[in-house]
Design a protein around this motif. Structure first.
Motif, PDB file in Angstrom:
ATOM      1  N   PRO A 214       0.826  -1.208   0.000  1.00  0.00           N
ATOM      2  CA  PRO A 214       0.000   0.000   0.000  1.00  0.00           C
ATOM      3  C   PRO A 214       0.863   1.262   0.000  1.00  0.00           C
ATOM      4  CG  PRO A 214      -0.831  -1.587   1.595  1.00  0.00           C
ATOM      5  CD  PRO A 214       0.494  -2.110   1.119  1.00  0.00           C
ATOM      6  N   VAL A 215       0.417   2.277  -0.708  1.00  0.00           N
ATOM      7  CA  VAL A 215       1.205   3.507  -0.824  1.00  0.00           C
ATOM      8  C   VAL A 215       1.436   4.152   0.539  1.00  0.00           C
ATOM      9  CG1 VAL A 215       1.186   5.865  -1.722  1.00  0.00           C
ATOM     10  CG2 VAL A 215       0.547   3.985  -3.201  1.00  0.00           C
ATOM     11  N   LYS A 216       0.401   4.197   1.374  1.00  0.00           N
ATOM     12  CA  LYS A 216       0.544   4.834   2.691  1.00  0.00           C
ATOM     13  C   LYS A 216       1.599   4.118   3.526  1.00  0.00           C
ATOM     14  CE  LYS A 216      -4.057   6.904   3.038  1.00  0.00           C
ATOM     15  NZ  LYS A 216      -5.334   6.940   3.801  1.00  0.00           N
ATOM     16  N   GLU A 217       1.615   2.787   3.450  1.00  0.00           N
ATOM     17  CA  GLU A 217       2.625   2.025   4.192  1.00  0.00           C
ATOM     18  C   GLU A 217       4.015   2.305   3.643  1.00  0.00           C
ATOM     19  OE1 GLU A 217       3.898  -2.622   5.101  1.00  0.00           O
ATOM     20  OE2 GLU A 217       1.974  -2.181   4.149  1.00  0.00           O
ATOM     21  N   LYS A 279      20.631  13.485   8.682  1.00  0.00           N
ATOM     22  CA  LYS A 279      19.267  14.001   8.736  1.00  0.00           C
ATOM     23  C   LYS A 279      18.331  13.089   7.950  1.00  0.00           C
ATOM     24  CE  LYS A 279      20.595  18.904   8.959  1.00  0.00           C
ATOM     25  NZ  LYS A 279      20.484  20.226   8.261  1.00  0.00           N
ATOM     26  N   GLU A 280      17.128  12.907   8.470  1.00  0.00           N
ATOM     27  CA  GLU A 280      16.084  12.229   7.703  1.00  0.00           C
ATOM     28  C   GLU A 280      15.354  13.274   6.871  1.00  0.00           C
ATOM     29  OE1 GLU A 280      11.796   9.947   8.228  1.00  0.00           O
ATOM     30  OE2 GLU A 280      13.239   9.872   9.899  1.00  0.00           O
ATOM     31  N   ILE A 281      15.261  13.061   5.551  1.00  0.00           N
ATOM     32  CA  ILE A 281      14.666  14.020   4.632  1.00  0.00           C
ATOM     33  C   ILE A 281      13.309  13.489   4.154  1.00  0.00           C
ATOM     34  CG2 ILE A 281      14.962  15.338   2.502  1.00  0.00           C
ATOM     35  CD1 ILE A 281      17.061  15.929   4.662  1.00  0.00           C
ATOM     36  N   PRO A 282      12.223  14.250   4.342  1.00  0.00           N
ATOM     37  CA  PRO A 282      10.899  13.803   3.859  1.00  0.00           C
ATOM     38  C   PRO A 282      10.919  13.582   2.353  1.00  0.00           C
ATOM     39  CG  PRO A 282      10.696  15.696   5.334  1.00  0.00           C
ATOM     40  CD  PRO A 282      12.149  15.549   5.030  1.00  0.00           C
ATOM     41  N   MET A 283      10.089  12.625   1.902  1.00  0.00           N
ATOM     42  CA  MET A 283      10.061  12.289   0.478  1.00  0.00           C
ATOM     43  C   MET A 283       8.635  12.324  -0.071  1.00  0.00           C
ATOM     44  SD  MET A 283      12.728   9.134  -0.113  1.00  0.00           S
ATOM     45  CE  MET A 283      12.020   8.040   1.123  1.00  0.00           C
ATOM     46  N   THR A 284       8.542  12.674  -1.364  1.00  0.00           N
ATOM     47  CA  THR A 284       7.323  12.449  -2.132  1.00  0.00           C
ATOM     48  C   THR A 284       7.378  11.013  -2.674  1.00  0.00           C
ATOM     49  OG1 THR A 284       8.320  13.173  -4.212  1.00  0.00           O
ATOM     50  CG2 THR A 284       7.287  14.875  -2.833  1.00  0.00           C
ATOM     51  N   LEU A 285       6.293  10.564  -3.301  1.00  0.00           N
ATOM     52  CA  LEU A 285       6.313   9.239  -3.930  1.00  0.00           C
ATOM     53  C   LEU A 285       7.360   9.191  -5.031  1.00  0.00           C
ATOM     54  CD1 LEU A 285       5.158   6.404  -4.193  1.00  0.00           C
ATOM     55  CD2 LEU A 285       3.399   7.325  -5.726  1.00  0.00           C
ATOM     56  N   GLU A 286       7.547  10.291  -5.755  1.00  0.00           N
ATOM     57  CA  GLU A 286       8.568  10.311  -6.813  1.00  0.00           C
ATOM     58  C   GLU A 286       9.964  10.157  -6.221  1.00  0.00           C
ATOM     59  OE1 GLU A 286       9.905  13.866  -9.486  1.00  0.00           O
ATOM     60  OE2 GLU A 286       8.321  12.776 -10.564  1.00  0.00           O
TER      61      GLU A 286
END
Length: 296
Positions: A214-217, A279-286
């Protein structure tokens, strides 16, 4: 039946070139699955096998419990397929092409088609030849919706669509699919659009499935860690249960992982890697897609 689509141990070659081996996936009723992958990984091949246009080297695909190469007329009528390229009869106008297609589909519902056309602000007597590529693509999508299929297979639906048209269709399709309990199997090279649309993702690499969840997971568990190497002489990481993928550019390093920051730092410390500014960097799906598949 829990699944609208099931593919079991799917294997295919083109000549001696392996596309994938023993690929397994399914699509739950009422869900939207996005098939993602770089060019040449087998996205359109999979869709052609699913539609019965191409026979796999091994394995089977089932649609509503029937083999995709031997579907009954009743099951075929439940499937709507949009081919890459959006071929249309350009001499017809909006009204004429709807009437023409309606004669082939007993469950035809013109309302979704005309509702989408109204959002495009095109008139019923407007010819397809006078429309932009993006508008013609939307006509093709509207005709798929009007077929009222239980399963929609959309191969690169975004071809020719500008950002506004893409967002318009994504919003409309998602609302329509959920309200009508439709199942959708979709591919697109516009990954950021897929993040807004799909429930589950299947990511293909060369010769294998890289991810299915699942995408959310995926978005909540897959992480990107950036840090600086204070001594990057001949440093290389091995892919493992901690390092899913990585990049090193000069003294800037990135590790992609399903593990938390402590596990990644423990891995680096165990190797004796000198680093700073983790650092942990937030990601988009891309971003996550590139992390899984690599840039090249």
């Amino acid at each position: 039946m829990e699944y609208a689509v099931e593919c079991v141990n799917l294997t295919h070659y083109y000549g001696s070139r392996l596309i994938y081996e023993n690929m397994n996936f399914n699509i739950k009723h009422g869900s939207i699955l996005g098939l993602l992958g770089k060019n040449g990984t087998g996205k359109t091949t999979t869709i052609n096998i699913l539609n019965g246009y191409l026979e796999p080297y091994a394995g089977n695909c089932y649609i509503y419990g029937e083999d995709s190469h031997n579907l009954s007329p009743e099951t075929k009528a439940r499937v709507g397929f949009l081919m890459e390229g959006h071929i249309q009869y350009s001499f017809m106008n909006i009204y004429q092409i709807e009437k023409y297609y309606s004669s082939f589909y007993p469950k035809w519902k013109k309302e979704p088609y005309y509702e989408l056309m109204s959002k495009l602000k095109v008139l019923p007597n407007q010819k397809l030849s006078k429309m932009s590529c993006g508008q013609r693509s939307q006509v093709a999508l509207g005709l798929i919706l009007a077929q009222d299929p239980d399963l929609m297979i959309l191969d690169d639906y975004s071809m020719g669509l500008d950002p506004g048209y893409r967002r318009l269709f994504i919003d409309y399709l998602q609302e329509y699919a959920k309200s009508e309990n439709k199942t959708i199997f979709v591919t697109s090279h516009i990954i950021q659009d897929m993040e807004l649309l799909i429930d589950d993702c299947l990511i293909l690499g060369y010769n294998s499935v890289l991810l299915s969840m699942p995408v959310k997971e995926f978005m909540s568990t897959y992480k990107q860690y950036k840090f600086k190497l204070t001594d990057n002489t001949n440093i290389e990481f091995e892919k493992s249960d901690i390092v899913n993928n990585y990049e090193i550019v000069k003294n800037n390093a990135t590790i992609y992982s399903f593990k938390d920051k402590d596990a990644v730092e423990g891995y680096l410390n165990g190797l004796g890697v000198a680093y700073s500014e983790m650092k942990e960097i937030p990601m988009t799906l891309e971003d996550a897609f590139i992390g899984i598949t690599g840039k090249y």
